[in-house]
Structure formats: C-alpha cells, structure tokens
Design a protein around this motif. Structure first.
Motif, mmCIF file in Angstrom:
data_model
loop_
_atom_site.group_PDB
_atom_site.id
_atom_site.type_symbol
_atom_site.label_atom_id
_atom_site.label_comp_id
_atom_site.label_asym_id
_atom_site.label_seq_id
_atom_site.Cartn_x
_atom_site.Cartn_y
_atom_site.Cartn_z
ATOM 1 N N LYS A 41 0.829 -1.212 0.000
ATOM 2 C CA LYS A 41 0.000 0.000 0.000
ATOM 3 C C LYS A 41 0.859 1.255 0.000
ATOM 4 N N ARG A 42 2.042 1.167 0.601
ATOM 5 C CA ARG A 42 2.955 2.316 0.664
ATOM 6 C C ARG A 42 3.968 2.309 -0.468
ATOM 7 N N GLY A 43 3.769 1.425 -1.435
ATOM 8 C CA GLY A 43 4.609 1.421 -2.631
ATOM 9 C C GLY A 43 5.869 0.595 -2.534
ATOM 10 N N VAL A 44 6.070 -0.122 -1.415
ATOM 11 C CA VAL A 44 7.283 -0.926 -1.250
ATOM 12 C C VAL A 44 7.156 -2.213 -2.058
ATOM 13 N N ASN A 45 8.218 -2.588 -2.742
ATOM 14 C CA ASN A 45 8.230 -3.772 -3.589
ATOM 15 C C ASN A 45 8.384 -5.023 -2.725
ATOM 16 N N THR A 46 7.382 -5.908 -2.744
ATOM 17 C CA THR A 46 7.429 -7.127 -1.943
ATOM 18 C C THR A 46 7.213 -8.348 -2.828
ATOM 19 N N ALA A 47 7.646 -9.491 -2.328
ATOM 20 C CA ALA A 47 7.430 -10.759 -3.025
ATOM 21 C C ALA A 47 7.300 -11.854 -1.989
ATOM 22 N N ARG A 48 6.653 -12.942 -2.394
ATOM 23 C CA ARG A 48 6.503 -14.089 -1.503
ATOM 24 C C ARG A 48 7.287 -15.262 -2.056
ATOM 25 N N PHE A 49 8.018 -15.937 -1.161
ATOM 26 C CA PHE A 49 8.828 -17.086 -1.519
ATOM 27 C C PHE A 49 7.991 -18.348 -1.370
ATOM 28 N N LEU A 50 7.767 -19.074 -2.472
ATOM 29 C CA LEU A 50 6.939 -20.272 -2.482
ATOM 30 C C LEU A 50 5.605 -20.055 -1.770
ATOM 31 N N PRO A 51 4.670 -19.331 -2.411
ATOM 32 C CA PRO A 51 3.349 -19.111 -1.807
ATOM 33 C C PRO A 51 2.721 -20.430 -1.376
ATOM 34 N N ALA A 52 2.003 -20.386 -0.273
ATOM 35 C CA ALA A 52 1.439 -21.615 0.290
ATOM 36 C C ALA A 52 0.484 -22.303 -0.674
ATOM 37 N N VAL A 53 -0.274 -21.540 -1.429
ATOM 38 C CA VAL A 53 -1.233 -22.107 -2.370
ATOM 39 C C VAL A 53 -1.070 -21.417 -3.708
ATOM 40 N N SER A 54 -0.707 -22.196 -4.716
ATOM 41 C CA SER A 54 -0.635 -21.693 -6.084
ATOM 42 C C SER A 54 -0.722 -22.891 -7.012
ATOM 43 N N LEU A 55 -0.905 -22.641 -8.293
ATOM 44 C CA LEU A 55 -1.046 -23.736 -9.249
ATOM 45 C C LEU A 55 0.224 -24.566 -9.346
ATOM 46 N N THR A 56 1.380 -23.955 -9.067
ATOM 47 C CA THR A 56 2.650 -24.659 -9.208
ATOM 48 C C THR A 56 3.328 -24.940 -7.886
ATOM 49 N N GLY A 57 2.893 -24.285 -6.803
ATOM 50 C CA GLY A 57 3.670 -24.352 -5.575
ATOM 51 C C GLY A 57 3.072 -25.135 -4.435
ATOM 52 N N ILE A 58 1.864 -25.671 -4.549
ATOM 53 C CA ILE A 58 1.238 -26.299 -3.393
ATOM 54 C C ILE A 58 2.002 -27.536 -2.953
ATOM 55 N N ARG A 59 2.669 -28.221 -3.888
ATOM 56 C CA ARG A 59 3.395 -29.417 -3.482
ATOM 57 C C ARG A 59 4.680 -29.084 -2.735
ATOM 58 N N PHE A 60 5.040 -27.793 -2.674
ATOM 59 C CA PHE A 60 6.213 -27.388 -1.926
ATOM 60 C C PHE A 60 5.815 -26.671 -0.632
ATOM 61 N N ILE A 61 4.633 -26.988 -0.121
ATOM 62 C CA ILE A 61 4.138 -26.328 1.080
ATOM 63 C C ILE A 61 5.055 -26.589 2.270
ATOM 64 N N ASN A 62 5.817 -27.690 2.225
ATOM 65 C CA ASN A 62 6.676 -28.052 3.335
ATOM 66 C C ASN A 62 8.048 -27.389 3.269
ATOM 67 N N LEU A 63 8.347 -26.659 2.189
ATOM 68 C CA LEU A 63 9.658 -26.049 1.996
ATOM 69 C C LEU A 63 9.557 -24.560 2.262
ATOM 70 N N ARG A 64 10.279 -24.078 3.279
ATOM 71 C CA ARG A 64 10.118 -22.705 3.713
ATOM 72 C C ARG A 64 11.440 -21.958 3.701
ATOM 73 N N ASN A 65 11.362 -20.658 3.422
ATOM 74 C CA ASN A 65 12.529 -19.787 3.494
ATOM 75 C C ASN A 65 12.642 -19.250 4.925
ATOM 76 N N HIS A 66 13.581 -19.797 5.659
ATOM 77 C CA HIS A 66 13.752 -19.489 7.075
ATOM 78 C C HIS A 66 14.827 -18.426 7.296
ATOM 79 N N ARG A 67 15.347 -17.860 6.217
ATOM 80 C CA ARG A 67 16.439 -16.890 6.327
ATOM 81 C C ARG A 67 15.951 -15.544 6.852
ATOM 82 N N LYS A 68 16.825 -14.897 7.619
ATOM 83 C CA LYS A 68 16.569 -13.538 8.084
ATOM 84 C C LYS A 68 17.743 -12.680 7.614
ATOM 85 N N ILE A 69 17.491 -11.828 6.640
ATOM 86 C CA ILE A 69 18.554 -11.034 6.027
ATOM 87 C C ILE A 69 18.104 -9.580 5.922
ATOM 88 N N LEU A 70 18.968 -8.684 6.339
ATOM 89 C CA LEU A 70 18.788 -7.263 6.064
ATOM 90 C C LEU A 70 20.127 -6.725 5.591
#
Length: 484
Positions: free
Chosen positions: A199-228
């Motif tokens: 809403k404030r114009g910041v560019n965001t993205a989601r890593f392996l969305p929980a539900v998608s046509l291509t990604g639901i079978r990877f629901i168990n694979l998560r990006n646990h990294r914390k980087i700034l």
C-alpha cells in the motif's frame, strides 16, 4: 445422452473396482517416486507403507509434505548462464594465517561449499530485539541507495509497523527497497505486513506461496532466512524474525534471541543469497551494491575471517550439515551449542559423541520449554541417548530461547538461522556465517555462560524415572521427528 447415462450406470455398478484400480495406480505412481527420489531407507519404507495402507490419504500427504527437494537454478526459465552469476566467485584457497589445526577444515569446507573465506569483517552480537531492532531500523533510515529484507515472520504488530514505516520512508526518498516474505510465514500476520508495505509502494514478493497452481506441493519447503542488507555497507543476519515478542523487556510473551550486525566484504556473500532468492520468487534480477573495499572508514581494522554457508532443499542441500560435521572433527577442547530445537540426525549425533570420546567438552543449552510442546517431548525422548560419553545438556529456564550459536574451541563459530533439527537441515532454506576469530568466540562464550547460569543440568537418572505415560508419549512423537 444415452451414452452418458450408460457410463454413469457402469461407474455406479463397478465403483468398488474403479476405486481399487485408482488406488493401486496412484499408490504405484507415488511409490515409484519415493523409490527414485528418497535417499533415506527407513523414511522411504515408511512413506510406501503409508501410501499403500492409507488409500488416497497417504498419497496426498506424500505429495504435500514428502517432497523435500526443489531445483531452482536448473529450471528451464533460469538459463544456465545465470547460475554462475549467482555463485559467489571463489578465489584461491587462503588460510588467512589461521591456526594450522584448522587448515584441513578450511580445505574440506571449501570442497563442501566453494565460497571463499574473506578477512577484515566485523560481527557484533545484538542480544534480543531490544538491542537489534533499533540498530536495524536506524540502518534503514540511513539508507541512501538500496535496502533488501528477508524474513520468515514479519508480524504487523507495534514493532512490525515501525519497520513498515522505516521501509516506506526509505522508498519515498528514492531508496530501492525489496522485501521478501516466506509464503507460509507471511500468514502469521494474515498478510497484513505484506499488504501494508504494498500500500505504501514498497516492492514485496513471496517465496513459495502456500497455495498456487505450481507451488502447493512445496508447502513443506520454507525460506527461514533472516537477512537485512543496506547499501552494501551493513548487514544483519541471525535467528530473529520481525516481532515484538523479541522485545524481552516489554513483551507479554518474550523470546530470547541473538542477531548479528555485519560489516565488511562478507556482506557481498549475504546479499547474493537474497538476490538469488528474489530472482526465484519474482523472475527478476536486482543489482545490489557491493561492499567498497577502498572506501575510507573511521573504524579500526576488523580481524574476523568469515564466509556465508547457505543451505536448502535445492542445489545447496546438506551443506550446513556437512559444515557442522567438518568442524566437529577439528574440535580439540570444547563444543558449545545453543539451539531452540535439538533433534539431530544420527550422523550429527555420532559426530558429537565422537568428539566427546576424544575428551572434548560438549555442552548444549536448549529451552526448558520451547514454543512447540511436541518438539519438547521428542527432545526429552532423546536425552538419555544424547547424554552418553559425557555430553551435557542444560535446560534454560528463561523465556523461550530462540538463539542459534555453535562455538568450537576459542576460534570457530557458526551463527545464523539454522536449528539442530530436520526442519532446518532438510526442508528449510537457511543462511549461516562460518567465522574464525578468538574475540568473537570470547563474546559468544560469555553469552553461553550467562545462559548456563540460568539453566538446569539434565540428569540421566531423572530421565529413566519419568512416568511411563510420558515415555510412551515422547517416543511416539520421536517417530515423527524427521518431519517436525
């Protein structure tokens, strides 16, 4: 119309046969996938049994949770030429005047993960969010060109809103801001932080969305990294999510943790991990500023030799596990571990026992109570086995301790996002720093000692005296430890 009615009548008359054929076909297909792609014999046999004896449900669980590998850089839309661009360019093997006893570890480490150790870094431990968050927000506010942030959880609470505000203000003054949120972790705040940033114009993205046509079978694979990373000048990594619970002094449900402020050329390795993750999530490449070695800085020369070790269920699979095994082989005096979840696999546990048999003092601090009760039960089930050969385990009575640190002797340390469990070592995308520096080890050892003062030593005899119902409960959940 008559043909359709006849087909329906035939299906109705032979529905048992049809269901059986469908079950056999699906079970055969799933079992073949298990045989071809699962490496662990016991796990493979368990999955095949579940698939055969739990019609449809077993196969559904396997395709949702059993596939723990993904090819990222090898996908068709990722040209081969891009692979090398994402790799950290390795230079000739350099021992950086480190102790001779660790030269073999450095050689093996380079073979495990061909990323060079770089010198002249500064790494500052930031204890809890009370210390870490003000530093991180200050760096965002001082950003001039580029900010990248990756977090597993980004709560939209009073603390999260401070981050949203700082990121949005940076964007408004012309700084390029990219925020990557995990497809499952973003759901902890019902995606409020994601929507607020967009809403404030910041560019965001989601890593392996929980539900998608291509990604639901990877629901168990998560990006646990914390980087700034900010402007190629400063970076922050560790185990801390964006959440007010890490503000220990004011939170109703405090979480102890430690984050690390990083300056020096190793920042380039950290930012490249983000660049690769961003490309995977969006298909877009970003050019993040490199650390300027020639820029005059007021600080003194920094002695820490460090490198990034990334891991995940992809091309980097098993690199953190092998890095830990490699370092444990070189331990001569002491191994100190702080982790929120300690459920090591047999290989890692054998490495720890081997160190203890050589006379190395092995001490492990875990929470007395974590945020996941059944993980506590699994750890308790393993205590008797772990305590063999003189290994000591301490249960920290503080609020839940989410810190992740490994200290070996007075020179080697491993810090970042990885826990000692199958979730981190098999399923999650993780990032750690492998460091050589006696001063950093002294700081981390002091932190370890302070936590140890508030911890209770686990006594093997007490474990054998547990009520039978607890032993049954603990060992039952231990069977599922590879998936916790």
């Amino acid at each position: 119309m008559q043909i359709a009615e006849s087909l329906i009548d035939w299906i109705h008359a032979h529905w048992v046969t049809n269901v059986l054929i469908l079950h056999i076909s699906l079970s055969l297909l799933t079992s073949l996938h298990v045989l071809l792609f699962k490496e662990n014999d016991r796990t493979s046999l368990a999955w095949i049994g579940l698939v055969i004896f739990s019609p449809f449900i077993g196969s559904m669980f396997y395709w949702l949770f059993g596939i723990n590998r993904i090819k990222r850089l090898a996908q068709k839309e990722h040209p081969q030429t891009l692979k090398e661009d994402f790799r950290n360019q390795a230079s000739a093997l350099d021992f950086h005047s480190l102790p001779d006893a660790w030269h073999s570890s450095i050689t093996a480490g380079y073979a495990i993960h061909p990323v060079s150790f770089v010198a002249h870094n500064a790494i500052t431990p930031l204890i809890n969010g009370d210390t870490a968050y003000p530093e991180m927000i200050r760096s965002i506010k001082n950003a001039q060109h580029y900010v990248v942030l990756s977090s597993y959880i980004f709560d939209y609470d009073s603390l999260g809103r401070q981050f949203v505000k700082a990121l949005a203000e940076a964007h408004q003054r012309g700084v390029t801001v990219n925020v990557l949120l995990d497809g499952i972790g973003v759901g902890y705040s019902w995606r409020k932080s994601d929507r607020a940033l967009k809403k404030r114009g910041v560019n965001t993205a989601r890593f392996l969305p929980a539900v998608s046509l291509t990604g639901i079978r990877f629901i168990n694979l998560r990006n646990h990294r914390k980087i700034l990373c900010v402007d190629g000048e400063v970076a922050y990594i560790g185990g801390m999510n964006v959440s007010k619970n890490n503000l220990v002094k004011t939170s109703k449900h405090p979480i102890d943790d430690v984050h690390f402020k990083v300056t020096g050329p190793v920042i380039d390795q950290i930012s490249k991990v983000f660049v690769e993750d961003w490309f995977f999530a969006t298909g877009k490449r970003i050019q993040f500023p490199l650390f300027d070695l020639h820029k005059p800085r007021p600080e003194k020369s920094h002695p820490i030799v460090a490198r990034v070790v990334q891991d995940g269920p992809d091309e980097y699979h098993n690199r953190i596990r092998w890095t830990l095994i490699n370092a444990l082989v070189c331990a001569q005096k002491s191994v100190k571990i702080i982790t929120p979840y300690f459920i090591p696999d047999k290989t890692l546990m054998t490495s720890l026992h081997a160190a203890a048999l050589r006379g190395v003092a092995v001490d492990i601090i875990v929470p007395a109570h974590s945020n996941i009760p059944f993980v506590d039960w699994v750890m308790e089930a393993n205590f008797s086995r772990i305590l063999e050969h003189g290994i000591r385990i301490y249960k920290n009575k503080r609020p839940f301790d989410h810190s992740k640190i490994v200290i070996i002797d007075d020179v080697w340390s491993f810090i970042g996002s990885t826990n000692w469990d199958a979730r981190s070592l098999e399923f999650n995308f993780e990032i750690n720093l492998e460091c050589f520096d006696s001063s950093l080890n002294a700081q981390l050892t002091q932190l370890f000692n302070e936590k140890q003062k508030n911890a209770e030593l686990v006594i093997k005899e007490e474990m054998s005296q547990l009520p039978i119902y607890k032993k049954i409960r603990n060992n039952l959940f231990r069977l599922f430890s590879p998936y916790l």
